[in-house]
Design a protein around this motif. Structure first.
Motif, short mmCIF file in Angstrom:
data_model
loop_
_atom_site.label_atom_id
_atom_site.label_comp_id
_atom_site.label_asym_id
_atom_site.label_seq_id
_atom_site.Cartn_x
_atom_site.Cartn_y
_atom_site.Cartn_z
N ASN A 48 22.52 -37.89 -21.75
CA ASN A 48 22.61 -36.44 -21.95
C ASN A 48 22.53 -36.04 -23.42
O ASN A 48 22.96 -34.96 -23.80
N ALA A 49 21.95 -36.88 -24.26
CA ALA A 49 21.82 -36.59 -25.69
C ALA A 49 20.84 -35.44 -25.90
O ALA A 49 19.82 -35.32 -25.22
N SER A 50 21.15 -34.60 -26.87
CA SER A 50 20.28 -33.45 -27.18
C SER A 50 19.05 -33.94 -27.95
O SER A 50 19.04 -35.03 -28.51
N PRO A 51 17.98 -33.11 -27.99
CA PRO A 51 16.79 -33.49 -28.76
C PRO A 51 17.10 -33.74 -30.24
O PRO A 51 16.50 -34.61 -30.86
N GLU A 52 18.05 -32.99 -30.78
CA GLU A 52 18.43 -33.20 -32.19
C GLU A 52 19.09 -34.56 -32.37
O GLU A 52 18.87 -35.24 -33.37
N MET A 53 19.92 -34.96 -31.39
CA MET A 53 20.57 -36.26 -31.47
C MET A 53 19.54 -37.38 -31.36
O MET A 53 19.66 -38.41 -32.04
N VAL A 54 18.53 -37.19 -30.51
CA VAL A 54 17.47 -38.19 -30.36
C VAL A 54 16.73 -38.35 -31.69
O VAL A 54 16.49 -39.46 -32.15
N LYS A 55 16.40 -37.22 -32.31
CA LYS A 55 15.67 -37.25 -33.58
C LYS A 55 16.51 -37.93 -34.67
O LYS A 55 16.00 -38.75 -35.43
N GLN A 56 17.79 -37.58 -34.74
CA GLN A 56 18.67 -38.17 -35.76
C GLN A 56 18.83 -39.67 -35.55
O GLN A 56 18.78 -40.45 -36.50
N ALA A 57 19.02 -40.08 -34.29
CA ALA A 57 19.18 -41.51 -34.00
C ALA A 57 17.90 -42.26 -34.36
O ALA A 57 17.95 -43.36 -34.92
N TYR A 58 16.74 -41.67 -34.03
CA TYR A 58 15.46 -42.30 -34.37
C TYR A 58 15.34 -42.48 -35.88
O TYR A 58 14.96 -43.55 -36.36
N ARG A 59 15.65 -41.44 -36.63
CA ARG A 59 15.52 -41.54 -38.09
C ARG A 59 16.44 -42.62 -38.66
O ARG A 59 16.03 -43.42 -39.50
N THR A 60 17.67 -42.63 -38.19
CA THR A 60 18.64 -43.60 -38.71
C THR A 60 18.21 -45.03 -38.38
O THR A 60 18.17 -45.90 -39.27
N LEU A 61 17.84 -45.28 -37.12
CA LEU A 61 17.49 -46.64 -36.71
C LEU A 61 16.14 -47.08 -37.28
O LEU A 61 15.97 -48.25 -37.62
#
Length: 182
Positions: free
Chosen positions: A17-30
């Motif tokens: 249930n992660a938001s699109p912003e959380m997906v983007k932030q996780a992608y950038r970090t990883l």
């Protein structure tokens, strides 16, 4: 049970249930952490590629919804297999391998893809029509200004002739001492 299915939420260390912003932030970090230019450890490049694939799927809302359906089907099949293996007398139960079929395009998908393929020529044609319209407007503006420019030039020449005549009369008056007769 086949282990071919990859949980992209696990790849990005997120819940479903992660938001699109959380997906983007996780992608950038990883992706910063596992990028091959910054991380030379063994397996970092493979992890980086799997993070990229996960982001491609989860960043697009339509692709993500299709993936969520497949993930839920996979979980249902996995839970069914687990339940069957936990029952008594399951020694005779043959484990079946389930694969998730590739996505079947709907009519709506084909319409979307067709419109997307046709959009760029329509955009180019639209821009050409727009530029042609601007060129016609400039030409009409210039043609409309020509009579005004001609009248303005004639008025300037007329005023210059009158001014020159007055200057010549004044110079004649100064040099001869004879003024105009009234």
């Amino acid at each position: 049970m086949s282990n071919e299915f990859v949980n992209y939420y696990d790849e990005l260390e997120l819940s479903q249930n992660a938001s699109p912003e959380m997906v983007k932030q996780a992608y950038r970090t990883l992706s910063k952490r596992f990028h091959p230019d910054h991380n030379q450890e063994e397996g970092a490049e493979a992890k980086y590629l799997s993070i990229q694939k996960a982001y491609e799927v989860l960043s697009d809302p339509s692709t993500r919804s299709r993936y969520d359906q497949q993930l839920n089907q996979y979980r249902d099949l996995s839970n069914l297999t687990d339940a069957l293996t936990q029952q008594e007398g399951t020694a005779n139960v043959q484990e079946e391998t389930y694969t998730i079929e590739p996505y079947q395009y709907t009519f709506k998908d084909y319409c979307y893809l067709t419109m997307r393929a046709l959009f760029w020529p329509i955009k180019i044609i639209g821009l050409l029509i727009y530029w042609a319209f601007l060129a016609v407007c400039w030409i009409i503006t210039i043609l409309a200004m020509i009579p005004s420019l001609i009248i303005g030039a004639l008025a300037f020449l007329f005023m210059a002739a009158i001014g020159l005549t007055i200057i010549l009369i004044i110079l004649n008056w100064i040099t001869t001492g004879v003024g105009p007769s009234l």
